[in-house]
Design an enzyme around this catalytic site. Sequence first.
Site, PDB file in Angstrom:
ATOM      1  N   HIS A  33       0.844  -1.204   0.000  1.00 48.06           N
ATOM      2  CA  HIS A  33       0.000   0.000   0.000  1.00 48.06           C
ATOM      3  C   HIS A  33       0.883   1.260   0.000  1.00 48.06           C
ATOM      4  CE1 HIS A  33      -3.470   2.470   1.723  1.00 48.06           C
ATOM      5  NE2 HIS A  33      -2.426   3.204   2.067  1.00 48.06           N
ATOM      6  N   GLU A  34       1.873   1.278   0.900  1.00 50.64           N
ATOM      7  CA  GLU A  34       2.776   2.447   0.987  1.00 50.64           C
ATOM      8  C   GLU A  34       3.589   2.592  -0.297  1.00 50.64           C
ATOM      9  OE1 GLU A  34       2.347   4.534   3.274  1.00 50.64           O
ATOM     10  OE2 GLU A  34       1.094   3.252   4.519  1.00 50.64           O
TER      11      GLU A  34
ATOM     12  N   HIS B 251       1.679   4.479  -2.864  1.00 47.34           N
ATOM     13  CA  HIS B 251       1.799   5.943  -2.708  1.00 47.34           C
ATOM     14  C   HIS B 251       3.153   6.421  -3.237  1.00 47.34           C
ATOM     15  CE1 HIS B 251      -1.777   6.392  -0.323  1.00 47.34           C
ATOM     16  NE2 HIS B 251      -1.338   5.689   0.702  1.00 47.34           N
TER      17      HIS B 251
ATOM     18  N   ASP C 169      -5.627   8.794   3.797  1.00 46.59           N
ATOM     19  CA  ASP C 169      -5.805   8.891   2.347  1.00 46.59           C
ATOM     20  C   ASP C 169      -7.120   9.557   1.923  1.00 46.59           C
ATOM     21  OD1 ASP C 169      -3.403   7.584   2.206  1.00 46.59           O
ATOM     22  OD2 ASP C 169      -4.303   5.606   1.968  1.00 46.59           O
TER      23      ASP C 169
HETATM   24 ZN    ZN Z   1      -2.324   5.202   2.445  1.00 45.70          ZN
END
Ligand code: ZN
Length: 245
Positions: free
Chosen positions: A59-60, A63, A160
């Site tokens: 997930h990171e 980004h 987010d």
């Molecule tokens: Zn996030």
Amino acid sequence: MRWSLKLGKIAGIRIYLHWTFLILPLWVFFSDPAKGMGLPNTTQAALFIVALFTCIVLHELGHALAARRYGISTRDITLLPIGGVARMERMPREPKQELWVAVAGPLVNVAIAGLLIVVLLVLQIPATRFLWPHTVFLPSLLVANWVLIVFNLLPAFPMDGGRVFRALLAQRLEYVRATRIAARVGQVMAILFVIVGLTIQHPMLMLIGVFIFFGARNEAHIVEVGRNLDPEPARQYTPNYFLRG
Ligand code: ZN
């Protein structure tokens, strides 16, 4: 980040495990003694934590790689018991870029969830019991990814969803005003998290609420300082990196 163990490097970004992460296995171990955590259960719980936090690292990275496309570099990613944080050199100011960088994380979990659904369909659910006796490991991981998607997309700035909310506001309003509104909404959400955490006795949710509350205040402050001061003094007041989860 200080007091962290280096796990490795992916796409040129160092991945760390913060020492407070040790709280998590201890919490899992002691939170349900009535169940009698035998060795297989404990092992499965540990494996589940590893799988879950692998999803959080991905997930990171979502980004970080989206930000890289806009020329923003990520110093490192650190895993904390409440989730992951990526340290970025700055936040995208352009609403459209902010929106894509914010959405890229949850989109990774959507992709993982999709993959898990395919795997579950191929294996058929009873077969997973054969792979993971006594538990439903893969369905649990699927549910965890859905929780990550929904929770991250709540408008709790600086999470987010809150960043998406700010980006949408910033398309119509001045950036500072958009940030102020998003931060206020984020703080209300944070208080709700603490209240719900207290009610259902969920210490992690309470801790996340506290982090969001002060995170929202900090970022709103940084944006205000950046506007009110000349660029040069403003640089002294703003941190040389930004945290995002
Ligand atoms: Zn996030």
